[in-house]
Design an enzyme around this catalytic site. Structure first.
Site, PDB file in Angstrom:
ATOM      1  N   ASN A  52       0.848  -1.202   0.000  1.00 21.04           N
ATOM      2  CA  ASN A  52       0.000   0.000   0.000  1.00 21.04           C
ATOM      3  C   ASN A  52       0.876   1.242   0.000  1.00 21.04           C
ATOM      4  O   ASN A  52       2.100   1.150   0.061  1.00 21.04           O
ATOM      5  CB  ASN A  52      -0.978  -0.039   1.185  1.00 21.04           C
ATOM      6  CG  ASN A  52      -0.254  -0.077   2.505  1.00 21.04           C
ATOM      7  OD1 ASN A  52       0.451   0.864   2.861  1.00 21.04           O
ATOM      8  ND2 ASN A  52      -0.399  -1.176   3.238  1.00 21.04           N
ATOM      9  N   LYS A  72       8.217 -18.219  -9.416  1.00 17.44           N
ATOM     10  CA  LYS A  72       7.593 -17.099 -10.116  1.00 17.44           C
ATOM     11  C   LYS A  72       6.435 -17.598 -10.997  1.00 17.44           C
ATOM     12  O   LYS A  72       6.605 -18.562 -11.753  1.00 17.44           O
ATOM     13  CB  LYS A  72       8.647 -16.404 -10.978  1.00 17.44           C
ATOM     14  CG  LYS A  72       8.144 -15.133 -11.594  1.00 17.44           C
ATOM     15  CD  LYS A  72       9.187 -14.487 -12.474  1.00 17.44           C
ATOM     16  CE  LYS A  72       8.536 -13.359 -13.260  1.00 17.44           C
ATOM     17  NZ  LYS A  72       9.325 -12.984 -14.418  1.00 17.44           N
ATOM     18  N   PRO A 125      -3.858 -11.462  10.593  1.00 19.12           N
ATOM     19  CA  PRO A 125      -4.222 -11.190  11.981  1.00 19.12           C
ATOM     20  C   PRO A 125      -4.377  -9.689  12.191  1.00 19.12           C
ATOM     21  O   PRO A 125      -3.685  -8.895  11.555  1.00 19.12           O
ATOM     22  CB  PRO A 125      -3.007 -11.709  12.769  1.00 19.12           C
ATOM     23  CG  PRO A 125      -1.886 -11.740  11.783  1.00 19.12           C
ATOM     24  CD  PRO A 125      -2.512 -12.008  10.447  1.00 19.12           C
ATOM     25  N   ASP A 126      -5.287  -9.299  13.061  1.00 19.38           N
ATOM     26  CA  ASP A 126      -5.445  -7.888  13.407  1.00 19.38           C
ATOM     27  C   ASP A 126      -4.550  -7.610  14.619  1.00 19.38           C
ATOM     28  O   ASP A 126      -4.850  -8.005  15.744  1.00 19.38           O
ATOM     29  CB  ASP A 126      -6.910  -7.574  13.722  1.00 19.38           C
ATOM     30  CG  ASP A 126      -7.136  -6.066  13.842  1.00 19.38           C
ATOM     31  OD1 ASP A 126      -6.275  -5.394  14.435  1.00 19.38           O
ATOM     32  OD2 ASP A 126      -8.159  -5.573  13.327  1.00 19.38           O
ATOM     33  N   ILE A 127      -3.425  -6.946  14.349  1.00 16.48           N
ATOM     34  CA  ILE A 127      -2.395  -6.760  15.383  1.00 16.48           C
ATOM     35  C   ILE A 127      -2.903  -5.834  16.485  1.00 16.48           C
ATOM     36  O   ILE A 127      -2.772  -6.124  17.675  1.00 16.48           O
ATOM     37  CB  ILE A 127      -1.105  -6.202  14.746  1.00 16.48           C
ATOM     38  CG1 ILE A 127      -0.642  -7.142  13.632  1.00 16.48           C
ATOM     39  CG2 ILE A 127      -0.010  -6.031  15.784  1.00 16.48           C
ATOM     40  CD1 ILE A 127       0.367  -6.556  12.683  1.00 16.48           C
ATOM     41  N   PHE A 168      -4.589   3.836  14.567  1.00 18.20           N
ATOM     42  CA  PHE A 168      -4.795   4.845  13.532  1.00 18.20           C
ATOM     43  C   PHE A 168      -5.940   4.363  12.655  1.00 18.20           C
ATOM     44  O   PHE A 168      -6.164   3.160  12.527  1.00 18.20           O
ATOM     45  CB  PHE A 168      -3.525   5.015  12.683  1.00 18.20           C
ATOM     46  CG  PHE A 168      -2.534   5.983  13.273  1.00 18.20           C
ATOM     47  CD1 PHE A 168      -1.938   5.728  14.501  1.00 18.20           C
ATOM     48  CD2 PHE A 168      -2.219   7.165  12.609  1.00 18.20           C
ATOM     49  CE1 PHE A 168      -1.027   6.611  15.058  1.00 18.20           C
ATOM     50  CE2 PHE A 168      -1.308   8.068  13.152  1.00 18.20           C
ATOM     51  CZ  PHE A 168      -0.720   7.789  14.373  1.00 18.20           C
TER      52      PHE A 168
HETATM   53  N1  CTP Z   1      -4.295  -2.800  12.102  1.00 12.36           N
HETATM   54  C1  CTP Z   1      -3.595  -3.861  12.619  1.00 12.36           C
HETATM   55  N2  CTP Z   1      -3.652  -5.077  12.010  1.00 12.36           N
HETATM   56  C2  CTP Z   1      -4.397  -5.265  10.894  1.00 12.36           C
HETATM   57  C3  CTP Z   1      -5.111  -4.172  10.347  1.00 12.36           C
HETATM   58  C4  CTP Z   1      -5.037  -2.958  10.968  1.00 12.36           C
HETATM   59  O1  CTP Z   1      -2.939  -3.698  13.642  1.00 12.36           O
HETATM   60  N3  CTP Z   1      -4.424  -6.459  10.316  1.00 12.36           N
HETATM   61  C5  CTP Z   1      -4.262  -1.508  12.805  1.00 12.36           C
HETATM   62  C6  CTP Z   1      -3.579  -0.381  12.085  1.00 12.36           C
HETATM   63  O2  CTP Z   1      -2.195  -0.301  12.441  1.00 12.36           O
HETATM   64  C7  CTP Z   1      -4.350   0.810  12.598  1.00 12.36           C
HETATM   65  C8  CTP Z   1      -5.742   0.296  12.813  1.00 12.36           C
HETATM   66  O3  CTP Z   1      -5.585  -1.116  12.985  1.00 12.36           O
HETATM   67  O4  CTP Z   1      -3.862   1.279  13.828  1.00 12.36           O
HETATM   68  C9  CTP Z   1      -6.730   0.557  11.753  1.00 12.36           C
HETATM   69  O5  CTP Z   1      -6.216   0.170  10.510  1.00 12.36           O
HETATM   70  P1  CTP Z   1      -7.109   0.302   9.207  1.00 12.36           P
HETATM   71  O6  CTP Z   1      -6.375  -0.338   8.071  1.00 12.36           O
HETATM   72  O7  CTP Z   1      -7.567   1.706   9.046  1.00 12.36           O
HETATM   73  O8  CTP Z   1      -8.368  -0.556   9.663  1.00 12.36           O
HETATM   74  P2  CTP Z   1      -8.852  -1.981   9.330  1.00 12.36           P
HETATM   75  O9  CTP Z   1      -8.882  -2.801  10.553  1.00 12.36           O
HETATM   76  O10 CTP Z   1      -8.081  -2.504   8.195  1.00 12.36           O
HETATM   77  O11 CTP Z   1     -10.353  -1.712   8.909  1.00 12.36           O
HETATM   78  P3  CTP Z   1     -10.961  -1.341   7.471  1.00 12.36           P
HETATM   79  O12 CTP Z   1     -10.297  -2.221   6.500  1.00 12.36           O
HETATM   80  O13 CTP Z   1     -12.406  -1.616   7.671  1.00 12.36           O
HETATM   81  O14 CTP Z   1     -10.703   0.113   7.255  1.00 12.36           O
END
Ligand code: CTP
Length: 398
Positions: free
Chosen positions: A208, A286, A304-306, A324
Protein backbone atom coordinates in the site's frame (compact mmCIF):
# COMPACT_ATOMS: atom_id res chain seq x y z
CA UNK A 1 22.49 20.29 23.90
CA UNK A 2 24.22 18.09 26.40
CA UNK A 3 25.73 20.84 28.56
CA UNK A 4 26.36 19.71 32.16
CA UNK A 5 26.21 16.07 31.09
CA UNK A 6 29.10 13.68 31.53
CA UNK A 7 29.50 10.55 29.47
CA UNK A 8 31.79 7.73 30.53
CA UNK A 9 32.81 6.35 27.15
CA UNK A 10 34.24 2.84 27.08
CA UNK A 11 36.03 2.14 23.81
CA UNK A 12 36.24 -1.59 23.13
CA UNK A 13 38.52 -3.37 20.71
CA UNK A 14 37.32 -3.37 17.14
CA UNK A 15 37.95 -1.57 13.90
CA UNK A 16 34.93 0.64 14.72
CA UNK A 17 36.98 2.17 17.56
CA UNK A 18 38.03 4.88 15.12
CA UNK A 19 34.39 6.04 15.04
CA UNK A 20 34.55 6.54 18.81
CA UNK A 21 36.93 9.41 18.16
CA UNK A 22 34.28 11.14 16.06
CA UNK A 23 31.73 10.41 18.78
CA UNK A 24 33.93 12.15 21.35
CA UNK A 25 34.18 15.16 19.04
CA UNK A 26 30.40 15.29 18.54
CA UNK A 27 29.71 14.92 22.28
CA UNK A 28 32.10 17.73 23.14
CA UNK A 29 30.58 19.93 20.43
CA UNK A 30 27.22 19.40 22.18
CA UNK A 31 28.75 20.59 25.43
CA UNK A 32 29.10 17.18 27.11
CA UNK A 33 32.16 16.19 29.13
CA UNK A 34 33.68 12.82 28.19
CA UNK A 35 35.61 10.55 30.55
CA UNK A 36 37.26 8.04 28.24
CA UNK A 37 38.13 4.46 29.12
CA UNK A 38 40.11 2.47 26.60
CA UNK A 39 40.24 -1.32 26.86
CA UNK A 40 43.48 -3.10 26.11
CA UNK A 41 42.03 -4.36 22.83
CA UNK A 42 40.67 -0.86 22.10
CA UNK A 43 44.20 0.51 22.42
CA UNK A 44 45.23 -1.75 19.54
CA UNK A 45 42.98 0.32 17.27
CA UNK A 46 43.19 3.89 18.60
CA UNK A 47 45.90 5.41 20.75
CA UNK A 48 45.36 6.68 24.29
CA UNK A 49 46.90 9.94 23.14
CA UNK A 50 44.33 10.61 20.41
CA UNK A 51 41.47 9.66 22.77
CA UNK A 52 42.61 11.92 25.59
CA UNK A 53 43.49 14.75 23.21
CA UNK A 54 39.96 14.75 21.77
CA UNK A 55 38.27 14.26 25.14
CA UNK A 56 40.48 16.86 26.78
CA UNK A 57 40.72 14.49 29.74
CA UNK A 58 42.85 11.69 31.07
CA UNK A 59 42.13 8.32 29.51
CA UNK A 60 41.71 5.38 31.89
CA UNK A 61 43.06 2.04 30.78
CA UNK A 62 44.05 -0.19 33.69
CA UNK A 63 42.11 -1.55 36.63
CA UNK A 64 45.09 -1.78 38.92
CA UNK A 65 46.65 1.55 38.25
CA UNK A 66 47.73 2.91 41.63
CA UNK A 67 47.88 6.44 40.40
CA UNK A 68 44.26 6.17 39.31
CA UNK A 69 43.28 4.63 42.64
CA UNK A 70 44.94 7.56 44.37
CA UNK A 71 43.03 10.00 42.18
CA UNK A 72 39.75 8.18 41.73
CA UNK A 73 38.80 4.59 42.57
CA UNK A 74 37.00 2.46 40.04
CA UNK A 75 33.75 2.55 42.00
CA UNK A 76 33.84 6.32 42.06
CA UNK A 77 34.80 6.39 38.36
CA UNK A 78 31.75 4.25 37.55
CA UNK A 79 29.50 6.83 39.20
CA UNK A 80 30.87 10.08 37.80
CA UNK A 81 28.82 10.05 34.64
CA UNK A 82 25.17 10.55 33.69
CA UNK A 83 25.47 7.70 31.19
CA UNK A 84 27.94 4.91 30.43
CA UNK A 85 28.35 4.36 26.72
CA UNK A 86 30.21 1.37 25.29
CA UNK A 87 31.24 2.06 21.68
CA UNK A 88 32.28 -0.16 20.09
CA UNK A 89 30.84 -2.93 22.23
CA UNK A 90 32.48 -6.19 21.16
CA UNK A 91 30.79 -9.58 21.45
CA UNK A 92 33.25 -10.40 24.24
CA UNK A 93 32.56 -7.25 26.23
CA UNK A 94 28.80 -7.78 25.96
CA UNK A 95 29.20 -11.39 27.10
CA UNK A 96 31.10 -10.11 30.12
CA UNK A 97 28.39 -7.56 30.97
CA UNK A 98 25.69 -10.21 30.55
CA UNK A 99 27.54 -12.57 32.89
CA UNK A 100 28.48 -9.89 35.40
CA UNK A 101 32.20 -10.50 35.08
CA UNK A 102 34.72 -7.93 36.31
CA UNK A 103 38.19 -8.87 35.16
CA UNK A 104 39.35 -5.59 33.71
CA UNK A 105 38.62 -1.89 34.13
CA UNK A 106 35.77 -1.71 31.58
CA UNK A 107 33.83 -4.72 32.86
CA UNK A 108 34.39 -3.67 36.49
CA UNK A 109 33.01 -0.19 35.81
CA UNK A 110 30.01 -1.70 34.04
CA UNK A 111 29.31 -4.02 36.98
CA UNK A 112 29.86 -1.36 39.62
CA UNK A 113 27.85 1.42 38.05
CA UNK A 114 24.43 2.59 39.14
CA UNK A 115 23.94 4.84 36.11
CA UNK A 116 22.19 3.85 32.86
CA UNK A 117 24.25 1.99 30.27
CA UNK A 118 24.11 2.15 26.48
CA UNK A 119 25.97 -0.19 24.17
CA UNK A 120 26.76 0.21 20.46
CA UNK A 121 27.58 -3.32 19.27
CA UNK A 122 30.16 -3.82 16.53
CA UNK A 123 31.23 -7.20 15.29
CA UNK A 124 31.29 -9.60 12.38
CA UNK A 125 27.82 -10.54 11.13
CA UNK A 126 28.16 -14.21 12.12
CA UNK A 127 29.24 -13.24 15.62
CA UNK A 128 26.23 -10.93 15.89
CA UNK A 129 23.84 -13.60 14.65
CA UNK A 130 25.30 -16.34 16.87
CA UNK A 131 22.71 -17.59 19.38
CA UNK A 132 25.16 -16.91 22.22
CA UNK A 133 25.41 -13.22 21.29
CA UNK A 134 21.64 -12.99 20.82
CA UNK A 135 21.13 -14.57 24.27
CA UNK A 136 23.50 -12.02 25.76
CA UNK A 137 21.68 -9.18 24.00
CA UNK A 138 18.36 -10.42 25.40
CA UNK A 139 19.92 -10.52 28.88
CA UNK A 140 21.27 -6.99 28.50
CA UNK A 141 17.90 -5.69 27.31
CA UNK A 142 16.22 -7.38 30.24
CA UNK A 143 18.71 -5.65 32.55
CA UNK A 144 17.66 -2.29 31.11
CA UNK A 145 20.74 -1.71 28.94
CA UNK A 146 19.95 0.46 25.91
CA UNK A 147 21.16 -0.67 22.51
CA UNK A 148 21.97 1.52 19.56
CA UNK A 149 22.53 -0.32 16.28
CA UNK A 150 24.17 -2.36 14.94
CA UNK A 151 23.67 -1.20 11.36
CA UNK A 152 23.50 -3.43 8.37
CA UNK A 153 26.06 -3.04 5.63
CA UNK A 154 29.46 -3.89 4.23
CA UNK A 155 31.82 -4.87 7.01
CA UNK A 156 35.53 -4.27 7.38
CA UNK A 157 36.02 -8.04 7.01
CA UNK A 158 34.28 -7.97 3.60
CA UNK A 159 31.05 -9.69 4.70
CA UNK A 160 27.64 -8.05 4.50
CA UNK A 161 24.89 -7.90 7.12
CA UNK A 162 24.08 -6.55 10.57
CA UNK A 163 27.06 -5.95 12.84
CA UNK A 164 28.46 -2.57 11.80
CA UNK A 165 28.57 -0.08 14.63
CA UNK A 166 25.93 2.64 14.41
CA UNK A 167 27.25 5.91 13.03
CA UNK A 168 28.48 8.42 15.63
CA UNK A 169 25.60 10.82 14.79
CA UNK A 170 23.10 8.02 15.51
CA UNK A 171 24.80 7.19 18.80
CA UNK A 172 24.69 10.89 19.69
CA UNK A 173 20.92 10.93 19.00
CA UNK A 174 20.44 7.87 21.18
CA UNK A 175 22.48 9.51 23.97
CA UNK A 176 20.33 12.62 23.70
CA UNK A 177 17.22 10.45 23.96
CA UNK A 178 18.58 8.53 26.94
CA UNK A 179 19.47 11.73 28.78
CA UNK A 180 16.33 13.64 27.91
CA UNK A 181 14.72 14.27 31.25
CA UNK A 182 11.41 13.84 29.53
CA UNK A 183 8.08 12.83 31.00
CA UNK A 184 8.34 9.39 29.35
CA UNK A 185 11.63 8.52 31.06
CA UNK A 186 11.53 4.88 32.14
CA UNK A 187 8.53 4.07 29.92
CA UNK A 188 8.57 1.55 27.09
CA UNK A 189 6.46 2.44 24.06
CA UNK A 190 5.87 0.15 21.10
CA UNK A 191 5.26 1.78 17.71
CA UNK A 192 4.29 0.01 14.48
CA UNK A 193 4.81 1.85 11.23
CA UNK A 194 4.93 1.61 7.46
CA UNK A 195 3.16 -0.71 5.05
CA UNK A 196 3.35 -4.48 4.99
CA UNK A 197 4.32 -6.46 1.92
CA UNK A 198 2.35 -9.62 1.31
CA UNK A 199 4.09 -11.89 -1.22
CA UNK A 200 2.33 -13.29 -4.28
CA UNK A 201 5.42 -15.13 -5.51
CA UNK A 202 9.16 -14.58 -4.97
CA UNK A 203 9.18 -11.42 -7.10
CA UNK A 204 5.71 -9.90 -6.62
CA UNK A 205 3.86 -8.60 -3.60
CA UNK A 206 0.80 -6.67 -2.50
CA UNK A 207 1.56 -3.38 -0.78
CA UNK A 208 0.00 0.00 0.00
CA UNK A 209 1.01 3.63 -0.27
CA UNK A 210 2.02 4.19 3.36
CA UNK A 211 5.44 5.91 3.57
CA UNK A 212 5.88 5.32 7.29
CA UNK A 213 6.40 9.07 7.79
CA UNK A 214 3.80 9.54 10.53
CA UNK A 215 4.81 6.44 12.49
CA UNK A 216 8.48 7.43 12.24
CA UNK A 217 7.71 10.93 13.48
CA UNK A 218 5.70 9.52 16.41
CA UNK A 219 8.56 7.21 17.40
CA UNK A 220 11.06 10.10 17.28
CA UNK A 221 8.78 12.34 19.34
CA UNK A 222 8.30 9.62 21.97
CA UNK A 223 12.08 9.11 22.09
CA UNK A 224 12.57 12.85 22.55
CA UNK A 225 10.32 12.71 25.62
CA UNK A 226 12.61 10.06 27.10
CA UNK A 227 10.73 6.86 26.21
CA UNK A 228 12.46 3.65 25.29
CA UNK A 229 10.88 2.97 21.92
CA UNK A 230 10.58 -0.32 20.06
CA UNK A 231 9.85 0.53 16.44
CA UNK A 232 8.41 -2.33 14.40
CA UNK A 233 8.40 -1.24 10.79
CA UNK A 234 7.34 -2.67 7.47
CA UNK A 235 9.24 -1.71 4.31
CA UNK A 236 8.76 2.06 4.64
CA UNK A 237 10.14 4.67 2.27
CA UNK A 238 11.41 6.98 5.03
CA UNK A 239 14.33 5.79 7.17
CA UNK A 240 13.59 4.77 10.78
CA UNK A 241 14.47 7.25 13.54
CA UNK A 242 17.80 7.05 15.34
CA UNK A 243 17.98 6.11 18.97
CA UNK A 244 15.11 3.62 18.96
CA UNK A 245 15.11 -0.16 18.78
CA UNK A 246 14.25 -0.93 15.14
CA UNK A 247 12.67 -4.26 14.19
CA UNK A 248 12.19 -4.69 10.45
CA UNK A 249 9.46 -6.93 9.09
CA UNK A 250 7.77 -7.52 5.74
CA UNK A 251 4.43 -9.20 6.33
CA UNK A 252 1.54 -8.69 8.77
CA UNK A 253 2.25 -12.04 10.38
CA UNK A 254 5.89 -11.08 10.95
CA UNK A 255 4.74 -7.76 12.39
CA UNK A 256 2.45 -9.53 14.86
CA UNK A 257 5.30 -11.81 15.97
CA UNK A 258 7.64 -8.81 16.43
CA UNK A 259 4.98 -6.92 18.39
CA UNK A 260 4.36 -9.89 20.67
CA UNK A 261 8.10 -10.27 21.24
CA UNK A 262 8.38 -6.58 22.19
CA UNK A 263 5.67 -6.69 24.87
CA UNK A 264 5.28 -5.76 27.68
CA UNK A 265 5.03 -2.04 27.00
CA UNK A 266 3.47 0.91 28.80
CA UNK A 267 1.85 2.11 25.59
CA UNK A 268 1.43 0.90 22.01
CA UNK A 269 0.91 3.17 19.02
CA UNK A 270 -0.11 1.22 15.95
CA UNK A 271 0.53 3.51 13.00
CA UNK A 272 1.30 0.74 10.51
CA UNK A 273 -0.86 0.33 7.43
CA UNK A 274 -1.21 -3.41 7.81
CA UNK A 275 -2.56 -5.35 4.83
CA UNK A 276 -5.89 -6.86 5.82
CA UNK A 277 -5.38 -9.80 3.50
CA UNK A 278 -2.52 -11.89 2.27
CA UNK A 279 -2.41 -14.20 -0.71
CA UNK A 280 -3.67 -17.53 0.60
CA UNK A 281 -1.31 -19.70 -1.39
CA UNK A 282 1.92 -17.84 -1.97
CA UNK A 283 3.69 -19.36 -4.98
CA UNK A 284 7.25 -20.38 -4.19
CA UNK A 285 8.30 -20.00 -7.79
CA UNK A 286 7.59 -17.10 -10.12
CA UNK A 287 4.14 -17.34 -11.69
CA UNK A 288 4.68 -17.53 -15.45
CA UNK A 289 2.56 -16.17 -18.25
CA UNK A 290 1.43 -19.09 -20.40
CA UNK A 291 0.30 -18.26 -23.94
CA UNK A 292 -3.41 -18.79 -24.35
CA UNK A 293 -4.03 -19.60 -20.66
CA UNK A 294 -6.45 -17.62 -18.53
CA UNK A 295 -5.11 -14.85 -16.27
CA UNK A 296 -4.28 -16.17 -12.82
CA UNK A 297 -6.65 -15.37 -9.98
CA UNK A 298 -5.57 -14.79 -6.41
CA UNK A 299 -7.33 -16.15 -3.36
CA UNK A 300 -6.92 -14.14 -0.17
CA UNK A 301 -6.72 -15.11 3.49
CA UNK A 302 -7.34 -12.68 6.34
CA UNK A 303 -4.31 -11.38 8.19
CA UNK A 304 -4.22 -11.19 11.98
CA UNK A 305 -5.44 -7.89 13.41
CA UNK A 306 -2.40 -6.76 15.38
CA UNK A 307 -4.02 -3.76 17.05
CA UNK A 308 -7.00 -5.82 18.16
CA UNK A 309 -4.89 -8.64 19.53
CA UNK A 310 -2.75 -6.19 21.57
CA UNK A 311 -5.75 -4.17 22.79
CA UNK A 312 -7.63 -7.30 23.78
CA UNK A 313 -4.71 -9.22 25.24
CA UNK A 314 -5.88 -10.69 28.54
CA UNK A 315 -2.54 -10.32 30.33
CA UNK A 316 -0.19 -8.13 28.33
CA UNK A 317 -2.32 -5.17 27.28
CA UNK A 318 -0.34 -1.92 27.50
CA UNK A 319 -1.99 0.73 29.68
CA UNK A 320 -2.63 2.86 26.61
CA UNK A 321 -3.33 1.45 23.16
CA UNK A 322 -3.57 3.88 20.26
CA UNK A 323 -4.72 2.92 16.78
CA UNK A 324 -4.79 4.85 13.53
CA UNK A 325 -7.66 4.89 11.10
CA UNK A 326 -6.92 5.83 7.53
CA UNK A 327 -10.25 6.38 5.80
CA UNK A 328 -11.44 7.82 2.54
CA UNK A 329 -15.05 8.51 3.50
CA UNK A 330 -17.25 8.80 6.59
CA UNK A 331 -14.00 9.26 8.51
CA UNK A 332 -15.52 9.89 11.94
CA UNK A 333 -18.15 7.19 11.84
CA UNK A 334 -15.67 4.56 10.62
CA UNK A 335 -13.05 5.62 13.15
CA UNK A 336 -15.49 5.55 16.04
CA UNK A 337 -16.64 2.09 15.03
CA UNK A 338 -12.99 1.00 14.86
CA UNK A 339 -12.33 2.26 18.39
CA UNK A 340 -15.10 0.04 19.71
CA UNK A 341 -14.39 -2.96 17.49
CA UNK A 342 -10.68 -3.10 18.25
CA UNK A 343 -10.91 -2.20 21.93
CA UNK A 344 -8.22 0.50 21.83
CA UNK A 345 -8.20 3.68 23.93
CA UNK A 346 -7.67 6.25 21.19
CA UNK A 347 -7.96 6.33 17.43
CA UNK A 348 -6.01 8.85 15.40
CA UNK A 349 -8.32 9.25 12.42
CA UNK A 350 -7.31 10.80 9.15
CA UNK A 351 -8.76 11.30 5.74
CA UNK A 352 -6.45 9.75 3.18
CA UNK A 353 -8.53 10.50 0.08
CA UNK A 354 -6.22 11.23 -2.87
CA UNK A 355 -7.18 14.94 -2.84
CA UNK A 356 -5.86 15.48 0.70
CA UNK A 357 -2.22 14.66 -0.16
CA UNK A 358 -1.88 13.11 3.31
CA UNK A 359 -0.76 9.61 2.42
CA UNK A 360 2.92 9.99 1.52
CA UNK A 361 2.75 13.77 2.15
CA UNK A 362 4.41 15.95 4.79
CA UNK A 363 1.25 17.09 6.58
CA UNK A 364 -1.59 15.45 8.41
CA UNK A 365 -5.04 16.56 9.55
CA UNK A 366 -6.23 14.23 12.29
CA UNK A 367 -9.13 13.82 14.64
CA UNK A 368 -8.27 12.26 17.97
CA UNK A 369 -11.07 9.95 19.04
CA UNK A 370 -11.45 8.51 22.51
CA UNK A 371 -14.28 7.37 24.75
CA UNK A 372 -14.81 11.01 25.71
CA UNK A 373 -15.34 12.30 22.17
CA UNK A 374 -13.75 13.45 18.93
CA UNK A 375 -11.23 16.27 18.85
CA UNK A 376 -10.32 17.68 15.43
CA UNK A 377 -6.75 19.00 15.18
CA UNK A 378 -5.67 21.60 12.62
CA UNK A 379 -3.70 20.49 9.57
CA UNK A 380 -0.09 20.32 10.78
CA UNK A 381 3.28 18.98 9.67
CA UNK A 382 3.51 15.27 10.56
CA UNK A 383 6.35 16.05 13.02
CA UNK A 384 4.12 18.46 14.89
CA UNK A 385 1.20 16.01 14.98
CA UNK A 386 3.67 13.49 16.41
CA UNK A 387 5.00 15.93 19.03
CA UNK A 388 1.49 16.76 20.24
CA UNK A 389 0.47 13.12 20.27
CA UNK A 390 3.59 12.15 22.24
CA UNK A 391 2.79 14.83 24.82
CA UNK A 392 -0.76 13.48 25.10
CA UNK A 393 0.59 9.98 25.59
CA UNK A 394 2.96 11.26 28.28
CA UNK A 395 -0.01 12.90 29.97
CA UNK A 396 -2.04 9.71 29.87
CA UNK A 397 0.80 7.63 31.34
CA UNK A 398 1.71 10.14 34.04
N1 CTP B 1 -4.29 -2.80 12.10
C1 CTP B 1 -3.59 -3.86 12.62
N2 CTP B 1 -3.65 -5.08 12.01
C2 CTP B 1 -4.40 -5.27 10.89
C3 CTP B 1 -5.11 -4.17 10.35
C4 CTP B 1 -5.04 -2.96 10.97
O1 CTP B 1 -2.94 -3.70 13.64
N3 CTP B 1 -4.42 -6.46 10.32
C5 CTP B 1 -4.26 -1.51 12.81
C6 CTP B 1 -3.58 -0.38 12.08
O2 CTP B 1 -2.19 -0.30 12.44
C7 CTP B 1 -4.35 0.81 12.60
C8 CTP B 1 -5.74 0.30 12.81
O3 CTP B 1 -5.58 -1.12 12.98
O4 CTP B 1 -3.86 1.28 13.83
C9 CTP B 1 -6.73 0.56 11.75
O5 CTP B 1 -6.22 0.17 10.51
P1 CTP B 1 -7.11 0.30 9.21
O6 CTP B 1 -6.38 -0.34 8.07
O7 CTP B 1 -7.57 1.71 9.05
O8 CTP B 1 -8.37 -0.56 9.66
P2 CTP B 1 -8.85 -1.98 9.33
O9 CTP B 1 -8.88 -2.80 10.55
O10 CTP B 1 -8.08 -2.50 8.20
O11 CTP B 1 -10.35 -1.71 8.91
P3 CTP B 1 -10.96 -1.34 7.47
O12 CTP B 1 -10.30 -2.22 6.50
O13 CTP B 1 -12.41 -1.62 7.67
O14 CTP B 1 -10.70 0.11 7.25
Amino acid sequence: MLADKRILLIIGGGIAAYKALELIRLLRKEGAAVTPVLTRAGAEFVTPLSVSALAGEKVYTQLFDLTDEAEMGHIQLSRVADLLVVAPATADLMAKIAQGRADDLASTLLLATDTPVMVAPAMNVRMWQHPATQRNIATLRGDGVRLVGPDEGEMACGEYGPGRMAEPAAILDAIRGALAAGPLMGKHVLVTSGPTHEPIDPVRYIANRSSGAQGTAVAAALRDLGARVTFVTGPASVPPPQGVQVVRVDTAREMLAAVEAALPADAAVMAAAVADWRVAEESHSKIKKVAGAAAPSLRFAENPDILKSVAQSPDRRPRLVVGFAAETDDVLAHAQAKLARKGCDWIVANDVSPGTGIMGGAENAITLISATGAEPWPRLPKDEVARRLALRIAGALA
